[in-house]
Structure formats: structure tokens, C-alpha cells
Enzyme design. Sequence first.
Site, PDB file in Angstrom:
ATOM      1  CB  SER A 193      -0.894   0.001   1.240  1.00 15.46           C
ATOM      2  OG  SER A 193      -0.086   0.196   2.402  1.00 15.46           O
TER       3      SER A 193
ATOM      4  CG  ASP B  58      -3.907  -2.793  -1.382  1.00 13.80           C
ATOM      5  OD1 ASP B  58      -4.859  -2.989  -2.152  1.00 13.80           O
ATOM      6  OD2 ASP B  58      -3.971  -2.955  -0.137  1.00 13.80           O
TER       7      ASP B  58
ATOM      8  N   GLY C 181     -10.533  -3.307   7.484  1.00 11.02           N
ATOM      9  CA  GLY C 181     -10.315  -3.218   8.928  1.00 11.02           C
ATOM     10  C   GLY C 181     -10.933  -4.369   9.702  1.00 11.02           C
TER      11      GLY C 181
ATOM     12  N   GLY D 248     -11.072  -6.164   1.487  1.00 15.94           N
ATOM     13  CA  GLY D 248     -11.709  -6.201   2.805  1.00 15.94           C
ATOM     14  C   GLY D 248     -12.156  -7.592   3.213  1.00 15.94           C
TER      15      GLY D 248
ATOM     16  CG  ASP E 214      -3.149  -5.276   5.701  1.00 18.38           C
ATOM     17  OD1 ASP E 214      -2.351  -5.846   6.465  1.00 18.38           O
ATOM     18  OD2 ASP E 214      -3.031  -4.072   5.415  1.00 18.38           O
TER      19      ASP E 214
HETATM   20  P1  13P Z   1      -8.832  -6.329   5.301  1.00 14.36           P
HETATM   21  O1  13P Z   1      -8.771  -5.052   6.093  1.00 14.36           O
HETATM   22  O2  13P Z   1     -10.170  -6.995   5.433  1.00 14.36           O
HETATM   23  O3  13P Z   1      -7.724  -7.255   5.613  1.00 14.36           O
HETATM   24  O4  13P Z   1      -8.700  -5.932   3.739  1.00 14.36           O
HETATM   25  C1  13P Z   1      -7.431  -5.678   3.178  1.00 14.36           C
HETATM   26  C2  13P Z   1      -7.519  -5.074   1.826  1.00 14.36           C
HETATM   27  O5  13P Z   1      -8.545  -5.018   1.187  1.00 14.36           O
HETATM   28  C3  13P Z   1      -6.275  -4.542   1.261  1.00 14.36           C
HETATM   29  O6  13P Z   1      -6.486  -3.894   0.058  1.00 14.36           O
HETATM   30  O1  G3H Z   2      -6.790  -1.603   2.141  1.00 13.54           O
HETATM   31  C1  G3H Z   2      -5.922  -1.206   2.913  1.00 13.54           C
HETATM   32  C2  G3H Z   2      -4.840  -2.116   3.358  1.00 13.54           C
HETATM   33  O2  G3H Z   2      -5.239  -2.862   4.469  1.00 13.54           O
HETATM   34  C3  G3H Z   2      -3.573  -1.352   3.587  1.00 13.54           C
HETATM   35  O3  G3H Z   2      -3.619  -0.658   4.782  1.00 13.54           O
HETATM   36  O4  G3H Z   2      -2.940   1.626   4.074  1.00 13.54           O
HETATM   37  O5  G3H Z   2      -2.774   0.923   6.472  1.00 13.54           O
HETATM   38  O6  G3H Z   2      -1.191  -0.003   4.775  1.00 13.54           O
HETATM   39  P1  G3H Z   2      -2.564   0.555   5.042  1.00 13.54           P
HETATM   40 ZN    ZN Z   3      -8.388  -2.904  -0.068  1.00 12.18          ZN
END
Ligand code: 13P
Ligand code: G3H
Ligand code: ZN
Length: 330
Positions: A56, A93, A190, A233, A277
Site C-alpha cells: 500500500s 494496493d 479493517g 476487505g 491484511d
Molecule cells: P482487510 O482489512 O479486510 O484485511 O482488507 C485488506 C484489503 O482489502 C487490502 O487492500
Molecule cells: O486496504 C488497505 C490495506 O489494508 C492497507 O492498509 O494503508 O494501512 O497499509 P494501510
Molecule cells: Zn483494499
Amino acid sequence: MISYKDLGLVNTKEMFAKAGKGGYAIPAYNFNNMEQLQAIIQACVETKSPVILQVSKGARNYANATLLRNMARGAVEYARELGCEIPMALHLDHGSDFDICKECIDNGFSSVMIDGSHLDYDENVKLTSRVVEYAHQFDVTVEGELGVLAGIEDDVVAEKSTYTQPEEVEDFVTKTGVDSLAISIGTSHGANKFTPAQCTRSEEGILIPPPLRFDILEEIERRLPGFSIVLHGSSSVPQDLVTMINSYGGDLKDSVGIPEEQLSKAAALAVCKINIDSDGRLAMTAAVRKVLAEQPGEFDPRKYLGPAREALKEMYKHKNINVLGSADRA
Ligand code: 13P
Ligand code: G3H
Ligand code: ZN
């Protein structure tokens, strides 16, 4: 210009084509540091799963983009050393604008997401098309997004989700030329994906979330047969991890994720990539809290990051084998 091909990485084209035909999904695991990357590689090598290493904007700010690229190059060699060459993509990402996508394409990424989901439709088409036009010159694949997920993505916060409208999907894919499309069918980012008011409660007091909108997914698949769909997500927020974190001094409330069976169902339909994530964050935090609570005299980071890495690896193996179906597909 650093080509991902010289780093031993692949784009997502072939992995998605195989996942679509085979009825499984490729795991897209975010990483920000060495232990997370080690856990991903070990788990995917041991389960013989292809993988998307996901970075990300926040990860780039945290860890440094040059280091992350070289870690991905190292990951390719590391997998080889562990005895299994698995297909590995390096993916941006939630790319927020053309410049960040270009910078990644020019610096070893094999795939980028351009997230224009917060823009109006025509602006989203315009921005996504521009990224696709640039990326495809270098054989880099592009993920777009239609529909808005609730929750936080980098600095963008959406209070409520807006489901993807299937009527828009064909036009968007045709006009932009994207290789895959992230959609909104009820997942969110999240560890608090649903409010307690949106859930029912089991007899044990566990929050049961509403089901994903499979009708929307099926309608999209009907309109675009064989096209690769992405689910963001998609953490399951395992309740044993939430309980463990809270029992060692944490304070997570009303944490609820996407049930595993629903992710498996999505993977058997048109979903080819599943983003995870938060579950990794929970697994690491639970393990670190346990060590520090039980051994307050410990101050060697390897003594708590090592168990955190192990917990993460086991969780990813479970997901590859039992949830996404990507094991033995490398
Ligand atoms: P989560 O927060 O459900 O793990 O989703 C991660 C995500 O979509 C990263 O792009
Ligand atoms: O969709 C978001 C991912 O979980 C990445 O999270 O921007 O805190 O690294 P971050
Ligand atoms: Zn995402």
C-alpha cells in the site's frame, strides 16, 4: 526503468486465468516488513500456492519503496532456496493517482491497482484508462474498482458502502481495458466490518454479520463471463485472535469479519483475488502481546517477532488450503 521481469516476478494474467477456470482465488497478502514477507513466502511455498505480494501507499511510506522492491526480489530467490518456485506478483494496493501507479510500474511492480472508486463514474473511467494505457506498454496488469467499500483505505474514509452496480461493469471494463475489477458486495476494510446493529447475535454472544451480496456477484459474472473479479476487505477477523489480544491487555471491541465459508463461495464464483491484511495484523499483535505479557523481562525483538511470524505463517497456510483453495496450484 526496472522491469518486474528482471526481478523474477510475474503479472497477474496467467494466475487469474487459472484461478478463474479452477474455481479458487489467489491470496493477496499485504506486507510492510521482513517478518510479514517471510511468513507469506514460507506459507505459500509450503502450500505450493501462487501469491500476490501487496504494497500500500502506507507500506511505501513506512518501509521505503526501494527496500520493498528489493525485498520482493529477495522473496523470489528465497522461495527458490526453499525448494519451490511459486508464481509471485508485486502489486500496488489502492493506487490513488496516475503518478504513484507510474512510479511503481517504472520500479519493478508487475501489477497496480488504480482506485478511482471515490470519483464520479466518468472521472474513474478517465483515470483508470490512463493508467491502463501506460501499464500495458510494459505488460503490467491493472486492477480498477467500481463501488465503494466502507472503512479506511490509506487516508480515505468512507462511512457507508455503495454496492457495485452490475449495469456499469461491462461499460467500465470495455472503456478502460482493466485486467481485473474490485467490487463492493458488502466487505469492508479493517477489523470492524459491520456495526453490532447490522449483525445478529449467537447464543454465545458472537456477532453474526449479514451475508455478502452474492446476487450482485452473480449478475456481474453473468454480464462478464470469465472476467477476473477482486474482493477487498476480506479478513475473517478470527474471534480467537480478538479474544487473545484482549486477554493480554488489548481493547478490541465489536470486531467482526467475513465468515470463511462466504470467502470460499466467492472464490468458487468469479472472484480470482482475495485481499487480506487485517487478519495478519491481528495474528501478529496477539502473538507479540502474549510473549510480552508472559515474559516481561524479554527485550530481544526476535523473541516476540519470531512467534508472531510463525503465527502469521500458520494462518496464511490455513487460508490457502481451507478458504481460498490456492494450495497446490503453483
Ligand atoms: P482487510 O482489512 O479486510 O484485511 O482488507 C485488506 C484489503 O482489502 C487490502 O487492500
Ligand atoms: O486496504 C488497505 C490495506 O489494508 C492497507 O492498509 O494503508 O494501512 O497499509 P494501510
Ligand atoms: Zn483494499
